[in-house]
Scaffold this motif. Structure first.
Motif, mmCIF file in Angstrom:
data_model
loop_
_atom_site.group_PDB
_atom_site.id
_atom_site.type_symbol
_atom_site.label_atom_id
_atom_site.label_comp_id
_atom_site.label_asym_id
_atom_site.label_seq_id
_atom_site.Cartn_x
_atom_site.Cartn_y
_atom_site.Cartn_z
ATOM 1 N N PHE A 92 1.529 5.679 1.909
ATOM 2 C CA PHE A 92 2.852 5.905 2.361
ATOM 3 C C PHE A 92 2.789 7.313 3.411
ATOM 4 C CE2 PHE A 92 6.655 8.705 2.083
ATOM 5 C CZ PHE A 92 7.601 7.848 2.408
ATOM 6 N N GLY A 93 1.846 8.269 3.062
ATOM 7 C CA GLY A 93 1.742 9.307 3.954
ATOM 8 C C GLY A 93 1.251 9.006 5.161
ATOM 9 N N THR A 94 0.177 8.211 5.408
ATOM 10 C CA THR A 94 -0.370 7.833 6.654
ATOM 11 C C THR A 94 0.786 6.969 7.596
ATOM 12 O OG1 THR A 94 -2.579 7.844 5.690
ATOM 13 C CG2 THR A 94 -2.291 6.545 7.873
ATOM 14 N N PHE A 147 12.598 5.977 3.958
ATOM 15 C CA PHE A 147 11.814 7.127 3.639
ATOM 16 C C PHE A 147 12.390 7.615 2.288
ATOM 17 C CE2 PHE A 147 11.087 11.781 3.321
ATOM 18 C CZ PHE A 147 9.614 11.700 3.774
ATOM 19 N N THR A 148 13.689 7.744 2.101
ATOM 20 C CA THR A 148 14.445 8.171 0.904
ATOM 21 C C THR A 148 14.056 7.321 -0.495
ATOM 22 O OG1 THR A 148 16.006 9.347 2.247
ATOM 23 C CG2 THR A 148 16.437 9.051 -0.214
ATOM 24 N N ALA A 149 14.257 6.116 -0.032
ATOM 25 C CA ALA A 149 14.014 4.888 -1.148
ATOM 26 C C ALA A 149 12.509 4.829 -1.539
ATOM 27 C CB ALA A 149 14.536 3.455 -0.413
ATOM 28 N N ALA A 150 11.815 5.128 -0.833
ATOM 29 C CA ALA A 150 10.224 5.069 -1.358
ATOM 30 C C ALA A 150 9.917 6.312 -2.096
ATOM 31 C CB ALA A 150 9.444 5.066 0.084
ATOM 32 N N ILE A 151 10.563 7.482 -1.697
ATOM 33 C CA ILE A 151 10.324 8.577 -2.385
ATOM 34 C C ILE A 151 11.053 8.509 -3.969
ATOM 35 C CG2 ILE A 151 10.761 11.148 -2.749
ATOM 36 C CD1 ILE A 151 10.233 11.464 0.278
ATOM 37 N N LEU A 152 12.133 8.023 -3.820
ATOM 38 C CA LEU A 152 12.929 7.857 -5.213
ATOM 39 C C LEU A 152 12.226 6.837 -5.868
ATOM 40 C CD1 LEU A 152 16.716 8.375 -4.166
ATOM 41 C CD2 LEU A 152 14.923 10.144 -5.164
ATOM 42 N N LYS A 153 11.628 5.706 -5.494
ATOM 43 C CA LYS A 153 11.167 4.785 -6.160
ATOM 44 C C LYS A 153 9.732 5.273 -6.855
ATOM 45 C CE LYS A 153 9.843 -0.103 -5.825
ATOM 46 N NZ LYS A 153 9.779 -1.121 -4.772
ATOM 47 N N SER A 154 9.083 5.941 -6.324
ATOM 48 C CA SER A 154 7.683 6.485 -6.906
ATOM 49 C C SER A 154 7.794 7.857 -7.568
ATOM 50 C CB SER A 154 6.789 6.621 -5.801
ATOM 51 O OG SER A 154 5.706 7.188 -6.355
ATOM 52 N N GLU A 191 5.482 9.771 -8.635
ATOM 53 C CA GLU A 191 4.534 10.830 -8.269
ATOM 54 C C GLU A 191 5.151 11.558 -6.867
ATOM 55 O OE1 GLU A 191 3.548 7.586 -8.615
ATOM 56 O OE2 GLU A 191 2.704 7.495 -10.522
ATOM 57 N N ARG A 192 5.749 10.610 -6.020
ATOM 58 C CA ARG A 192 6.085 11.230 -4.782
ATOM 59 C C ARG A 192 7.450 12.407 -5.111
ATOM 60 N NH1 ARG A 192 6.196 5.476 -2.123
ATOM 61 N NH2 ARG A 192 4.260 5.158 -1.644
ATOM 62 N N THR A 193 8.241 11.822 -6.210
ATOM 63 C CA THR A 193 9.290 12.703 -6.365
ATOM 64 C C THR A 193 8.680 14.177 -7.002
ATOM 65 O OG1 THR A 193 10.771 10.762 -6.656
ATOM 66 C CG2 THR A 193 11.201 13.021 -7.624
ATOM 67 N N GLU A 194 7.874 13.941 -7.887
ATOM 68 C CA GLU A 194 6.948 15.276 -8.357
ATOM 69 C C GLU A 194 6.751 16.112 -7.164
ATOM 70 O OE1 GLU A 194 4.481 14.626 -11.551
ATOM 71 O OE2 GLU A 194 6.055 13.755 -12.737
ATOM 72 N N ARG A 195 5.939 15.436 -6.350
ATOM 73 C CA ARG A 195 5.321 16.186 -5.087
ATOM 74 C C ARG A 195 6.353 16.829 -4.406
ATOM 75 N NH1 ARG A 195 0.895 12.483 -2.384
ATOM 76 N NH2 ARG A 195 -0.077 14.362 -1.562
ATOM 77 N N ILE A 196 7.576 16.249 -4.143
ATOM 78 C CA ILE A 196 8.358 16.773 -3.215
ATOM 79 C C ILE A 196 9.159 18.014 -3.697
ATOM 80 C CG2 ILE A 196 10.804 16.346 -2.442
ATOM 81 C CD1 ILE A 196 8.783 15.075 -0.602
ATOM 82 N N LEU A 197 9.274 17.969 -5.393
ATOM 83 C CA LEU A 197 9.746 18.815 -6.123
ATOM 84 C C LEU A 197 8.901 19.963 -6.188
ATOM 85 C CD1 LEU A 197 11.644 17.001 -8.978
ATOM 86 C CD2 LEU A 197 12.802 18.178 -7.120
ATOM 87 N N ALA A 198 7.595 19.747 -6.298
ATOM 88 C CA ALA A 198 6.833 20.832 -6.224
ATOM 89 C C ALA A 198 6.478 21.670 -5.169
ATOM 90 C CB ALA A 198 5.273 20.166 -6.753
#
Length: 128
Positions: free
Chosen positions: A56-58, A91-98, A100-107
């Motif tokens: 996703f990041g790349t 982008f928002t759907a991909a973050i909310l679906k995973s 791990e991605r949600t935790e990274r954003i919150l961190a």
């Protein structure tokens, strides 16, 4: 000796060089939607879509860099801004679906809540 190769890293550099070359050679055509801008965006979308399946990041970095390259090359702003709302939704759907991605954003947004979970590999090592 083993050598690892990630195609997404190769694709990132090739797409950036390719896009820069296309923008340099066909700068006038970028002002035409169907004649220049849309074919370039199709190549970017295909590449980012294939990479999005694994990294996703790349894929997000490729889209962002492509946006800036096209803006610097002189593409019309209405062409550049048209895909922003659908891209933001994906982008928002991909973050909310995973999770791990949600935790990274919150961190990233609240680093003080995550100080207990950091594992420092070099305990006692002072870096001056």
């Amino acid at each position: 000796i083993t050598i690892s190769f990630q195609p997404s890293e190769f694709a990132k550099w090739v797409l950036i060089i390719f896009l820069s070359a296309i923008c340099c050679a066909y700068n006038d055509r970028l002002k035409s939607f169907f004649g220049g801008f849309l074919p370039v965006c199709a190549i970017i979308s295909l590449t980012a879509g294939l990479i999005l399946l694994e990294d996703f990041g790349t894929a997000a970095l490729i889209c962002l860099l492509s946006f800036f390259i096209l803006a610097i090359a002189g593409a019309k702003w209405r062409y550049l801004l048209a895909p922003v709302p659908p891209a933001a939704a994906v982008f928002t759907a991909a973050i909310l679906k995973s999770p791990e991605r949600t935790e990274r954003i919150l961190a990233f947004l609240h680093p003080e809540k995550w100080t207990d979970t950091i594992k420092w590999p070099f305990r006692g090592l002072w870096i001056l």
